[in-house]
Design a protein around this motif. Structure first.
Motif, PDB file in Angstrom:
ATOM      1  N   UNK B 218       0.871  -1.276  -0.148  1.00 48.18           N
ATOM      2  CA  UNK B 218      -0.193   0.017   0.020  1.00 48.18           C
ATOM      3  C   UNK B 218       0.887   1.135   0.034  1.00 48.18           C
ATOM      4  N   UNK B 219       2.037   1.178   0.881  1.00 41.64           N
ATOM      5  CA  UNK B 219       2.812   2.345   1.025  1.00 41.64           C
ATOM      6  C   UNK B 219       3.618   2.862  -0.332  1.00 41.64           C
ATOM      7  N   UNK B 220       3.602   1.843  -0.973  1.00 42.69           N
ATOM      8  CA  UNK B 220       4.538   2.210  -2.309  1.00 42.69           C
ATOM      9  C   UNK B 220       3.744   3.057  -3.339  1.00 42.69           C
ATOM     10  N   UNK B 221       2.376   2.637  -3.266  1.00 45.12           N
ATOM     11  CA  UNK B 221       1.514   3.278  -4.576  1.00 45.12           C
ATOM     12  C   UNK B 221       1.442   4.685  -4.545  1.00 45.12           C
ATOM     13  N   UNK B 222       1.632   5.074  -5.968  1.00 41.03           N
ATOM     14  CA  UNK B 222       1.609   6.634  -6.244  1.00 41.03           C
ATOM     15  C   UNK B 222       0.118   6.812  -6.446  1.00 41.03           C
ATOM     16  N   UNK B 223      -0.492   6.151  -7.062  1.00 46.66           N
ATOM     17  CA  UNK B 223      -1.564   6.324  -7.935  1.00 46.66           C
ATOM     18  C   UNK B 223      -2.601   5.278  -7.908  1.00 46.66           C
ATOM     19  N   UNK B 224      -3.919   5.103  -7.765  1.00 50.88           N
ATOM     20  CA  UNK B 224      -4.594   4.024  -7.924  1.00 50.88           C
ATOM     21  C   UNK B 224      -5.841   4.099  -9.195  1.00 50.88           C
ATOM     22  N   UNK B 225      -5.955   3.248  -9.684  1.00 47.20           N
ATOM     23  CA  UNK B 225      -6.903   3.112 -10.905  1.00 47.20           C
ATOM     24  C   UNK B 225      -8.164   2.328 -10.449  1.00 47.20           C
TER      25      UNK B 225
END
Lengths: 334, 262
Positions: B218-225
Motif C-alpha cells: 500500500x505504501x508504495x503506490x503513487x496512484x490508484x485506478x
C-alpha cells in the motif's frame, strides 16, 4: 556366434539405444505440460500411416512419419483452440487413427502378423535403410530437446509467462508435437506403436520419484530409457518374445522399485528434518491467559439469574461485571 | 532521495514515451465485453495499483497490456510501440496470477527463476556468468537463496509466489506487471516482496499491479485506478477510502462471522 555378432541384433540395439534416449527426452516435456497421453494418441494415428504405406507399397516408416506429424499438428491445433472439448477431439483422433489403420490393412490384404510387428515391435524388421532414418531422426530430436531445453522448459512450465518473455510459444508447442511424432516413428520398430507412449512416460515417472530438478529428471529418465530398451531387446532375443512388451514391463518394474525407494528416502528425510516453522504467524493473537476465578462458590446454570452470553463454543455468565465460564470443576475469568 | 538516483525517471519531460498507453480499449471475452473504452496512461517510474471487484476487468486489462489477450477495439502501446509489434520483451517483467509455480515434472527454484532470463538469451546458447549472477541476485532479493535447489512444488504458496517475483525481476525489467501478487500469500512473504519492489521503484522501475488487497504494498503506490464493470471509475492519488472501496464486507469480527454464516 553371440547375438552381438548378428547384424539384425546390432541394428536392433542401435535403434533401441536411440529410442531409449529420445522417447524419455521428449516425454519429459510432455509430462511437464501434463500431456502424458499425447504419445499414445500419435501412436494410434501412426497406425493409419503404416497401413497407408503397406497399401500403397511405400516404405511404412515414411508414411507413418508424415501421417503422425499431421496428426500431432492437428492435436496441437485442437488443444490450442478447442479448449473445453479438447479431450473429446483427441479421443476422436485416436479412434480414427486405429480404425483407419485396421481398415487400410484389410484393404492391403495383409494380415494381423504384419500389423503386429508395428504394434508391438520386432527385432528382425529393422532394415539398414530403416536404421539410417531412425538414427537421423533420433539425433535431430535429441539436439533440439537438449539445445532448446531452456525455451521448451519455459513453455511447458508456464505458457503465459513464456509468451510475455517474447518466446514464439505457438511455434515451440508445434515443435514439441512434431518431435513427439518423430519419436513415435523412431520407436515404432523396437517398442511398437501401442507401447511407445509408455517409453515416453514411464521413465519420466520413475525418475521423478528420486529427483528434484528438471534437468536431473531429464537425464535420469534418458538413462532409465536406454537401460530398459537395451535390456528389453536382449531379453526379447533370449526368450523369443516381442521386444516392446519386454521393454515396457522392465520399465514398469523400474518404476515400482523407484517408487518404493523414493518413499523410503522421503520418509527418512522427513524424520530427520521435520518441517521447520519458517513462516512466523503475524497478526494472530496468542492464546488468552487462563485465569481461574478465585473462590467461586456459586455454580452458574440454566436456573441462575446471571445474564448468559454466547462466547464461541461455550456460554459465559455475567457475574459482577466479570465473565465466568465453566472449566471442568472450576470457573474461569473470560 | 539518495544521491545515487541522479535522474529520477518520474521527472522526465512529458514527451518521453509512456511506459503504458491504453487508448479506447475494449476487450471481448467469449462474446462478453469485459473492458469498455478504457483509457490509461502510465508514465515511466510510476507505481500504479489497479483495483476493483472480481469481474471488474482488472486481470483482463493486465493480460491485454502484456499481449495475452487481443483488443477488440482500441490499442495498447508499451514504450511507444503497439503491443502486437512490440518485441523488446526484456524490458517487461510479468508475474502472472496463479496458485502454483509447479508443473508436471519437478523443477527447482533456480530453474524456474532462470527461465526469466529467456528474453535475453539466444537459442542454443548456454547461460553466461552474468546470467548466473542475476539469478543469485534475484533469489537474494526475495530471500530464497538458500532454497535454490528445492523443488518449487514443495514450497508454500507464499514462497512459490516469491519465486515467480524473482523470475520477473531477474531480467532487470523497466516495467514490472504483477497480477494479484498478494493473493493467498502470508504476510511475511508479502513484506519481503514489498521490500523487493520498493528497491526496484527507487531505481526507477515502473510498476503496475492488480490487487484485491495491497497489504504492505500500500505504501508504495503513487496512484490508484479503480475499475468497475469494465470501466475506469477512479484514477488518481490513493486514499485509504479508495483503496478500500472494493471491500464489500466489514472486517469487524461480529459482522464477519455473520457474513460467513449467512
Amino acid at each position: 556366434m553371440t547375438m552381438f555378432q548378428l547384424e539384425f541384433m546390432q541394428r536392433a540395439l542401435i535403434a533401441g539405444l536411440l529410442t531409449g534416449l529420445s522417447a524419455p527426452a521428449i516425454g519429459t516435456y510432455l509430462v511437464q505440460r501434463r500431456l502424458s497421453l499425447m504419445g499414445d494418441g500419435i501412436g494410434h494415428i501412426a497406425i493409419t500411416g503404416v497401413a497407408l504405406g503397406l497399401l500403397t507399397g511405400t516404405e511404412p516408416v515414411f508414411t507413418a512419419i508424415i501421417v503422425s506429424i499431421a496428426g500431432a499438428t492437428a492435436i496441437e491445433f485442437v488443444r490450442a483452440r478447442g479448449k473445453a472439448s479438447g479431450d473429446v477431439a483427441l479421443a476422436l483422433l485416436f479412434y480414427g487413427g486405429i480404425a483407419g489403420g485396421v481398415l487400410l490393412i484389410g484393404l492391403a490384404g495383409q494380415g494381423a502378423a504384419t500389423l503386429n510387428t508395428y504394434l508391438f515391435g520386432s527385432l528382425t524388421t529393422v532394415s539398414s535403410s530403416d536404421l539410417y532414418v531412425v538414427v537421423g531422426l533420433a539425433v535431430t530430436v535429441l539436439v533440439i530437446a537438449i539445445g532448446l531445453g531452456p525455451q521448451l522448459f519455459a513453455v511447458c512450465q508456464d505458457e503465459e509467462f513464456a509468451r510475455v518473455t517474447g518466446l514464439r510459444v505457438q511455434l515451440l508447442n508445434l515443435l514439441i508435437a512434431v518431435m513427439a511424432a518423430v519419436t513415435v516413428t523412431v520407436a515404432m520398430r523396437t517398442v511398437g506403436l501401442l507401447l511407445v507412449s509408455a517409453l515416453m512416460v514411464v521413465p519420466v515417472a520413475t525418475a521423478q520419484q528420486v529427483t528434484r530438478s528438471f534437468r536431473s529428471t531429464f537425464v535420469t529418465a534418458c538413462a532409465i530409457g536406454v537401460t530398459a530398451c537395451l535390456a528389453g531387446i536382449i531379453t526379447s532375443y533370449n526368450a523369443n518374445v516381442a521386444p516392446g512388451a519386454t521393454i515396457v514391463v522392465l520399465a514398469l518394474a523400474g518404476f515400482v522399485v523407484a517408487a518404493t525407494v523414493g518413499t523410503l528416502l522421503r520418509r527418512r528425510a522427513g524424520r530427520s528434518a521435520p518441517l521447520d516453522d519458517e513462516e512466523p504467524e503475524v497478526g494472530v493473537p496468542g492464546p488468552a491467559p487462563h485465569v481461574v476465578s478465585a473462590g467461586h462458590p456459586h455454580a452458574h446454570g440454566e436456573e441462575c439469574s446471571h445474564k448468559k452470553v454466547d462466547h464461541g463454543d461455550h456460554v459465559d455468565y455475567v457475574h459482577d461485571g466479570h465473565l465466568h465460564a465453566r472449566h471442568g470443576d472450576h470457573w474461569d475469568e473470560h | 532521495m539518495t544521491p545515487t538516483v541522479s535522474t529520477p525517471i518520474g521527472a522526465e519531460p512529458d514527451t518521453a514515451a509512456k511506459a503504458v498507453q491504453v487508448t479506447d480499449l475494449s476487450v471481448d471475452l467469449g462474446g462478453r465485453l469485459v473492458l469498455r473504452g478504457v483509457d490509461l496512461q502510465i508514465r515511466q517510474g510510476e507505481v500504479v495499483a489497479v483495483l476493483g471487484t472480481n469481474g471488474s476487468g482488472k486481470s483482463t486489462l493486465i493480460k491485454t497490456i502484456v499481449g495475452l489477450l487481443p483488443a477488440a477495439r482500441g490499442e495498447v502501446q508499451l514504450f511507444g510501440t503497439p503491443v502486437p509489434r512490440f518485441r523488446a520483451w526484456k524490458r517487461i517483467g510479468y508475474v502472472p496470477q496463479r496458485i502454483t509455480a509447479a508443473g508436471g515434472v519437478p523443477a527447482t527454484v533456480y530453474e524456474v527463476v532462470s527461465s526469466g532470463l529467456l528474453s535475453r538469451r539466444r537459442l542454443f546458447a548456454p547461460l553466461g556468468a552474468a546470467g548466473k549472477a542475476a539469478i543469485e541476485d534475484a533469489l537474494r532479493v526475495v530471500d530464497m537463496a538458500d532454497r535454490r535447489k528445492d523443488a518449487v512444488a514443495e514450497l508454500s504458496g507464499g514462497q512459490q509466489q516469491r519465486v515467480l517475483i524473482a523470475r520477473a525481476l531477474v531480467s532487470d525489467p523497466e516495467l514490472l506487471i504483477l497480477d494479484e501478487p498478494t493473493a493467498g500469500v502470508d504476510l511475511a512473504s508479502q513484506q519481503i516482496f514489498a521490500d523487493a519492489i520498493r528497491e526496484r521503484v527507487q531505481r526507477g522501475t515502473t510498476v503496475v499491479m492488480v490487487s484485491h488487497d495491497l497489504g504492505p504494498m500500500d505504501a508504495l503506490i503513487d496512484r490508484s485506478v479503480i475499475l468497475r464493470r469494465g470501466r475506469i471509475v477512479y484514477d488518481g492519488p490513493p486514499h485509504a477510502s479508495q483503496t478500500n472501496a472494493h471491500v464489500h464486507h466489514s472486517h469487524d469480527a461480529r459482522n464477519d462471522s455473520g457474513w460467513l454464516t449467512s
